[in-house]
Design an enzyme around this catalytic site. Sequence first.
Site, PDB file in Angstrom:
ATOM      1  N   TRP A 138       0.824  -1.224   0.000  1.00 23.46           N
ATOM      2  CA  TRP A 138       0.000   0.000   0.000  1.00 23.46           C
ATOM      3  C   TRP A 138       0.856   1.271   0.000  1.00 23.46           C
ATOM      4  O   TRP A 138       0.347   2.351  -0.239  1.00 23.46           O
ATOM      5  CB  TRP A 138      -0.934   0.003   1.213  1.00 23.46           C
ATOM      6  CG  TRP A 138      -2.048  -1.006   1.155  1.00 23.46           C
ATOM      7  CD1 TRP A 138      -2.249  -1.976   0.189  1.00 23.46           C
ATOM      8  CD2 TRP A 138      -3.122  -1.144   2.081  1.00 23.46           C
ATOM      9  NE1 TRP A 138      -3.381  -2.694   0.482  1.00 23.46           N
ATOM     10  CE2 TRP A 138      -3.936  -2.216   1.635  1.00 23.46           C
ATOM     11  CE3 TRP A 138      -3.477  -0.485   3.269  1.00 23.46           C
ATOM     12  CZ2 TRP A 138      -5.087  -2.623   2.323  1.00 23.46           C
ATOM     13  CZ3 TRP A 138      -4.622  -0.887   3.954  1.00 23.46           C
ATOM     14  CH2 TRP A 138      -5.415  -1.945   3.470  1.00 23.46           C
ATOM     15  N   LYS A 139       2.133   1.154   0.314  1.00 25.02           N
ATOM     16  CA  LYS A 139       3.017   2.324   0.414  1.00 25.02           C
ATOM     17  C   LYS A 139       2.424   3.347   1.399  1.00 25.02           C
ATOM     18  O   LYS A 139       1.804   2.952   2.377  1.00 25.02           O
ATOM     19  CB  LYS A 139       3.285   2.910  -0.981  1.00 25.02           C
ATOM     20  CG  LYS A 139       3.789   1.831  -1.958  1.00 25.02           C
ATOM     21  CD  LYS A 139       4.341   2.362  -3.241  1.00 25.02           C
ATOM     22  CE  LYS A 139       4.825   1.197  -4.106  1.00 25.02           C
ATOM     23  NZ  LYS A 139       5.432   1.624  -5.350  1.00 25.02           N
ATOM     24  N   HIS A 146      12.881  -2.313  -0.452  1.00 22.11           N
ATOM     25  CA  HIS A 146      12.135  -1.704  -1.559  1.00 22.11           C
ATOM     26  C   HIS A 146      12.977  -0.573  -2.170  1.00 22.11           C
ATOM     27  O   HIS A 146      13.657   0.159  -1.445  1.00 22.11           O
ATOM     28  CB  HIS A 146      10.785  -1.169  -1.075  1.00 22.11           C
ATOM     29  CG  HIS A 146       9.878  -0.842  -2.220  1.00 22.11           C
ATOM     30  ND1 HIS A 146       9.995   0.320  -2.934  1.00 22.11           N
ATOM     31  CD2 HIS A 146       8.876  -1.546  -2.793  1.00 22.11           C
ATOM     32  CE1 HIS A 146       9.088   0.315  -3.912  1.00 22.11           C
ATOM     33  NE2 HIS A 146       8.394  -0.801  -3.843  1.00 22.11           N
ATOM     34  N   GLY A 154       5.277   2.278 -10.758  1.00 26.84           N
ATOM     35  CA  GLY A 154       4.421   3.456 -10.771  1.00 26.84           C
ATOM     36  C   GLY A 154       4.482   4.251 -12.062  1.00 26.84           C
ATOM     37  O   GLY A 154       4.009   5.383 -12.131  1.00 26.84           O
ATOM     38  N   GLU A 192      12.206   2.249  -3.139  1.00 25.44           N
ATOM     39  CA  GLU A 192      11.917   3.583  -2.583  1.00 25.44           C
ATOM     40  C   GLU A 192      12.660   3.790  -1.258  1.00 25.44           C
ATOM     41  O   GLU A 192      13.089   4.909  -0.952  1.00 25.44           O
ATOM     42  CB  GLU A 192      10.394   3.749  -2.417  1.00 25.44           C
ATOM     43  CG  GLU A 192       9.716   3.892  -3.784  1.00 25.44           C
ATOM     44  CD  GLU A 192       8.301   3.354  -3.857  1.00 25.44           C
ATOM     45  OE1 GLU A 192       7.666   3.144  -2.809  1.00 25.44           O
ATOM     46  OE2 GLU A 192       7.835   3.141  -4.993  1.00 25.44           O
ATOM     47  N   SER A 236       4.029  -1.842 -12.044  1.00 29.72           N
ATOM     48  CA  SER A 236       2.887  -1.612 -12.941  1.00 29.72           C
ATOM     49  C   SER A 236       2.168  -2.909 -13.318  1.00 29.72           C
ATOM     50  O   SER A 236       1.689  -3.057 -14.444  1.00 29.72           O
ATOM     51  CB  SER A 236       3.328  -0.850 -14.191  1.00 29.72           C
ATOM     52  OG  SER A 236       3.849   0.412 -13.827  1.00 29.72           O
TER      53      SER A 236
END
Length: 251
Positions: free
Chosen positions: A10-11, A96, A174, A98, A214
């Site tokens: 869900w980030k 991750h 994303g 990010e 994606s």
Amino acid sequence: MRKNIVAGNWKMNTTLPEGLKLADEVNAALAAEKHNCDVIICVPFTHLAPVAAVIDQNVLGLGAENCADHTSGAYTGEVSAPMVASTGATYVILGHSERRQYYGETAATLREKVDLALAAGLTPIFCIGEVLAERENGTYNDVVKAQVEDALFHLSAEDFGKLILAYEPVWAIGTGKTATADQAEDMHAHIRGVIAAKYGEQVAQDTSILYGGSCKPSNAAELFAKPDVDGGLIGGASLKCADFMGIVKAF
Ligand code: 13P
């Protein structure tokens, strides 16, 4: 035998009420319909304990999106692996892109996190993947091999066997630009070969390797049909129950 898995990441999305509603919807959808894979949601720290209280973890697994590289003490703002485990969650995403990119996580940090997660009884979902420049200059296989070796190859075969891996090409996250099924398969087979060279063919064959970037209902079936793609780690499409279930049904 390795498992087929669809995991949501869900980030930094959803307020607690929104997250509880989404978790409840996904749990109900899974309970109502037969599905052919394990399903997990990884949610913000604030949501872990309340979500654990509304889902049935025999139906829907629960995980965190990160944990600290220390067990306890004066680390203001951090959340440790034992704290995550104490909420009832059993998984944790580690490494991750990010976290690597925005929070400076290195292989050394990640080794600590993996060790602490395993010690707390959590299953790490460990992410690896190259950036666009590395895809374009052709070094992507070496980059991903080094990410696996540097963060994970200190583990015993027994501990390595507890991991789930997720290949997430950074250029596909994303962006709406998915790796092709063939690109994913080539990398997953490569990763399995890297594991086999260190831990043997059996450990490599038993490791679930998910694809992330994606992934959506319209492309999941083609990706999951590949022999070395054992499921997906889903960002944006995990935030709507219908989209997430559409991916689950690709199995
Ligand atoms: P998207 O599915 O939004 O591209 O994100 C993938 C991801 O980073 C999952 O961890």
